[in-house]
Design a protein around this motif. Structure first.
Motif, mmCIF file in Angstrom:
data_model
loop_
_atom_site.group_PDB
_atom_site.id
_atom_site.type_symbol
_atom_site.label_atom_id
_atom_site.label_comp_id
_atom_site.label_asym_id
_atom_site.label_seq_id
_atom_site.Cartn_x
_atom_site.Cartn_y
_atom_site.Cartn_z
ATOM 1 N N CYS A 33 0.832 -1.200 0.000
ATOM 2 C CA CYS A 33 0.000 0.000 0.000
ATOM 3 C C CYS A 33 0.870 1.254 0.000
ATOM 4 O O CYS A 33 0.630 2.189 -0.763
ATOM 5 N N ARG A 34 1.904 1.250 0.830
ATOM 6 C CA ARG A 34 2.800 2.412 0.908
ATOM 7 C C ARG A 34 3.547 2.631 -0.412
ATOM 8 O O ARG A 34 3.819 3.767 -0.784
ATOM 9 N N GLU A 35 3.871 1.536 -1.104
ATOM 10 C CA GLU A 35 4.530 1.659 -2.411
ATOM 11 C C GLU A 35 3.568 2.210 -3.453
ATOM 12 O O GLU A 35 3.968 2.958 -4.344
ATOM 13 N N MET A 36 2.303 1.852 -3.356
ATOM 14 C CA MET A 36 1.301 2.252 -4.339
ATOM 15 C C MET A 36 0.838 3.703 -4.151
ATOM 16 O O MET A 36 0.514 4.379 -5.136
ATOM 17 N N LEU A 37 0.787 4.167 -2.923
ATOM 18 C CA LEU A 37 0.205 5.484 -2.629
ATOM 19 C C LEU A 37 0.773 6.638 -3.452
ATOM 20 O O LEU A 37 0.001 7.421 -4.016
ATOM 21 N N PRO A 38 2.100 6.784 -3.549
ATOM 22 C CA PRO A 38 2.623 7.943 -4.277
ATOM 23 C C PRO A 38 2.280 7.941 -5.768
ATOM 24 O O PRO A 38 2.202 8.995 -6.397
ATOM 25 N N GLU A 39 2.058 6.755 -6.330
ATOM 26 C CA GLU A 39 1.810 6.630 -7.761
ATOM 27 C C GLU A 39 0.320 6.611 -8.103
ATOM 28 O O GLU A 39 -0.046 6.596 -9.268
ATOM 29 N N GLY A 42 -5.678 7.604 -6.099
ATOM 30 C CA GLY A 42 -6.569 7.415 -4.949
ATOM 31 C C GLY A 42 -7.473 6.218 -5.151
ATOM 32 O O GLY A 42 -7.609 5.702 -6.264
ATOM 33 N N ILE A 43 -8.119 5.791 -4.067
ATOM 34 C CA ILE A 43 -8.899 4.562 -4.123
ATOM 35 C C ILE A 43 -10.134 4.671 -5.009
ATOM 36 O O ILE A 43 -10.614 3.675 -5.513
ATOM 37 N N THR A 44 -10.640 5.882 -5.234
ATOM 38 C CA THR A 44 -11.823 6.004 -6.083
ATOM 39 C C THR A 44 -11.500 5.719 -7.544
ATOM 40 O O THR A 44 -12.372 5.286 -8.300
ATOM 41 N N ALA A 89 1.848 0.241 12.222
ATOM 42 C CA ALA A 89 2.110 0.438 10.792
ATOM 43 C C ALA A 89 0.800 0.462 10.004
ATOM 44 O O ALA A 89 0.613 1.292 9.104
ATOM 45 N N LEU A 90 -0.118 -0.416 10.354
ATOM 46 C CA LEU A 90 -1.417 -0.498 9.692
ATOM 47 C C LEU A 90 -2.186 0.813 9.854
ATOM 48 O O LEU A 90 -2.648 1.401 8.870
ATOM 49 N N LEU A 91 -2.305 1.288 11.087
ATOM 50 C CA LEU A 91 -3.076 2.503 11.347
ATOM 51 C C LEU A 91 -2.442 3.728 10.696
ATOM 52 O O LEU A 91 -3.141 4.577 10.133
ATOM 53 N N ARG A 92 -1.110 3.825 10.752
ATOM 54 C CA ARG A 92 -0.439 4.974 10.149
ATOM 55 C C ARG A 92 -0.570 4.949 8.630
ATOM 56 O O ARG A 92 -0.706 5.988 7.995
ATOM 57 N N THR A 93 -0.574 3.758 8.043
ATOM 58 C CA THR A 93 -0.732 3.632 6.591
ATOM 59 C C THR A 93 -2.147 4.013 6.175
ATOM 60 O O THR A 93 -2.333 4.763 5.209
ATOM 61 N N THR A 99 -5.696 10.749 4.504
ATOM 62 C CA THR A 99 -5.397 12.181 4.528
ATOM 63 C C THR A 99 -4.541 12.646 3.354
ATOM 64 O O THR A 99 -4.334 13.841 3.183
ATOM 65 N N GLY A 100 -4.029 11.690 2.568
ATOM 66 C CA GLY A 100 -3.156 12.064 1.460
ATOM 67 C C GLY A 100 -1.762 12.461 1.915
ATOM 68 O O GLY A 100 -1.018 13.102 1.187
#
Length: 122
Positions: A33-39, A42-44, A89-93, A99-100
């Motif tokens: 998830c952390r690897e995917m977020l910057p690229e 968003g989930i929508t 780690a889960l909650l922070r991710t 929050t972006g």
């Protein structure tokens, strides 16, 4: 296995090993998830990210149950500490996704400090 005299069942050793493997799987999803977020837009608009985030959200309640079991002495200290690290780690991710806020793939605090902080908060 049942606890002597009834009560809360005491997990077998192989159940502890399976739980540890499950926690490793959750951490793999956290890293993904952390690897995917910057690229990702968003989930929508990103079905793959939405699937990973959905998995992590489903894990959130289970982590609370595991930590509760650990604080009752059912899991053992080492496994409880691992639960605290994975939960943090889960909650922070999930928070970073919601929050972006950017989060590094390996942005986990010192495990001992995270476990101590989580234990103090419990």
């Amino acid at each position: 296995a049942a606890a002597p005299g009834g009560g809360v069942p005491v997990p077998e050793e192989d159940e502890f090993a399976k739980l540890s493997e499950d926690l490793d799987s959750v951490m793999e999803k956290v890293r993904l998830c952390r690897e995917m977020l910057p690229e990702s837009p968003g989930i929508t608009a990103d079905e793959a990210l939405a699937e990973v985030v959905g998995f992590l959200e489903a894990c959130r309640d289970r982590m609370v149950d595991l930590i509760e079991a650990g604080t009752q002495g059912i899991l053992g200290e080492e496994l409880l500490a691992k639960c605290f690290r994975v939960n943090d780690a889960l909650l922070r991710t999930l928070d970073a996704e919601r929050t972006g806020t950017p989060i590094a793939v390996d942005d986990d605090p010192d495990p001992a400090a995270a476990a101590a902080a989580a234990a103090a908060a419990a």
